[in-house]
Design a protein around this motif. Structure first.
Motif, PDB file in Angstrom:
ATOM      1  N   ILE A   8      45.904   5.631  36.554  1.00  0.00           N
ATOM      2  CA  ILE A   8      45.318   5.098  35.050  1.00  0.00           C
ATOM      3  C   ILE A   8      46.159   4.189  34.693  1.00  0.00           C
ATOM      4  N   ASP A   9      47.503   4.187  34.778  1.00  0.00           N
ATOM      5  CA  ASP A   9      48.415   3.155  34.444  1.00  0.00           C
ATOM      6  C   ASP A   9      48.205   1.615  35.122  1.00  0.00           C
ATOM      7  N   GLU A  10      47.979   1.998  36.491  1.00  0.00           N
ATOM      8  CA  GLU A  10      47.464   0.682  37.133  1.00  0.00           C
ATOM      9  C   GLU A  10      46.323   0.133  36.849  1.00  0.00           C
ATOM     10  N   ASP A  11      45.349   0.991  36.606  1.00  0.00           N
ATOM     11  CA  ASP A  11      43.972   0.434  36.135  1.00  0.00           C
ATOM     12  C   ASP A  11      44.166  -0.092  34.703  1.00  0.00           C
ATOM     13  N   LEU A  12      45.019   0.309  33.817  1.00  0.00           N
ATOM     14  CA  LEU A  12      45.162  -0.685  32.425  1.00  0.00           C
ATOM     15  C   LEU A  12      45.981  -1.812  32.670  1.00  0.00           C
ATOM     16  N   ARG A  13      46.796  -1.910  33.395  1.00  0.00           N
ATOM     17  CA  ARG A  13      47.473  -3.033  34.002  1.00  0.00           C
ATOM     18  C   ARG A  13      46.578  -4.300  34.594  1.00  0.00           C
ATOM     19  N   LYS A  14      45.540  -3.760  35.533  1.00  0.00           N
ATOM     20  CA  LYS A  14      44.536  -4.684  36.067  1.00  0.00           C
ATOM     21  C   LYS A  14      43.886  -5.007  34.711  1.00  0.00           C
ATOM     22  N   PHE A  15      43.387  -4.078  33.878  1.00  0.00           N
ATOM     23  CA  PHE A  15      42.147  -4.565  32.899  1.00  0.00           C
ATOM     24  C   PHE A  15      43.368  -5.467  32.029  1.00  0.00           C
ATOM     25  N   SER A  16      44.344  -5.468  31.669  1.00  0.00           N
ATOM     26  CA  SER A  16      45.126  -6.377  30.782  1.00  0.00           C
ATOM     27  C   SER A  16      45.407  -7.737  31.357  1.00  0.00           C
ATOM     28  N   SER A  17      45.401  -7.737  32.808  1.00  0.00           N
ATOM     29  CA  SER A  17      45.689  -8.946  33.414  1.00  0.00           C
ATOM     30  C   SER A  17      44.268  -9.927  33.318  1.00  0.00           C
ATOM     31  N   ILE A  18      43.221  -9.096  33.576  1.00  0.00           N
ATOM     32  CA  ILE A  18      41.880  -9.601  33.328  1.00  0.00           C
ATOM     33  C   ILE A  18      41.691 -10.225  32.179  1.00  0.00           C
ATOM     34  N   LEU A  19      42.177  -9.701  30.926  1.00  0.00           N
ATOM     35  CA  LEU A  19      41.754 -10.058  29.480  1.00  0.00           C
ATOM     36  C   LEU A  19      42.663 -11.205  29.527  1.00  0.00           C
ATOM     37  N   THR A  20      44.132 -11.148  29.968  1.00  0.00           N
ATOM     38  CA  THR A  20      44.901 -12.381  29.588  1.00  0.00           C
ATOM     39  C   THR A  20      44.285 -13.675  30.267  1.00  0.00           C
TER      40      THR A  20
END
Length: 97
Positions: A8-20
């Motif tokens: 879940i933490d890895e998915d959130l990091r991936k999601f945040s990097s896409i948003l950035t």
């Protein structure tokens, strides 16, 4: 199948990097939810300089009209997109209408 805390933490990091990345390219976050995770982003429309496009149209004897129409009708419009992570952890992007 339950996902682990690290997944879940890895998915959130991936999601945040896409948003950035999207925000660096000019998008603005309209709505964001980190629990699901999804975000709705918007890019304002661009103003078209019709005077310089007209001069290009005249200089190319009308061939620039194709690019001018594309710039005026397609690329200058405001864009809304939805970015989310599905149940499997795969990011996806869809246009909002």
């Amino acid at each position: 199948m339950k996902r682990t805390k690290s997944k879940i933490d890895e998915d959130l990091r991936k999601f945040s990097s896409i948003l950035t990345n999207k925000m660096n390219s000019g998008f603005v976050v309209l709505e964001r939810n980190d629990k699901l995770p999804y975000a709705i982003l918007m890019k304002n429309k661009k103003k078209v300089d019709h005077i310089s496009n007209f001069f290009m149209f005249c200089a190319t004897l009308g061939l620039w009209s194709i690019a001018w129409i594309y710039i005026s009708q397609v690329s200058s419009k405001a864009k809304k997109i939805l970015i989310a992570i599905d149940e499997d952890g795969n990011p996806f992007e869809e246009k909002c209408f």
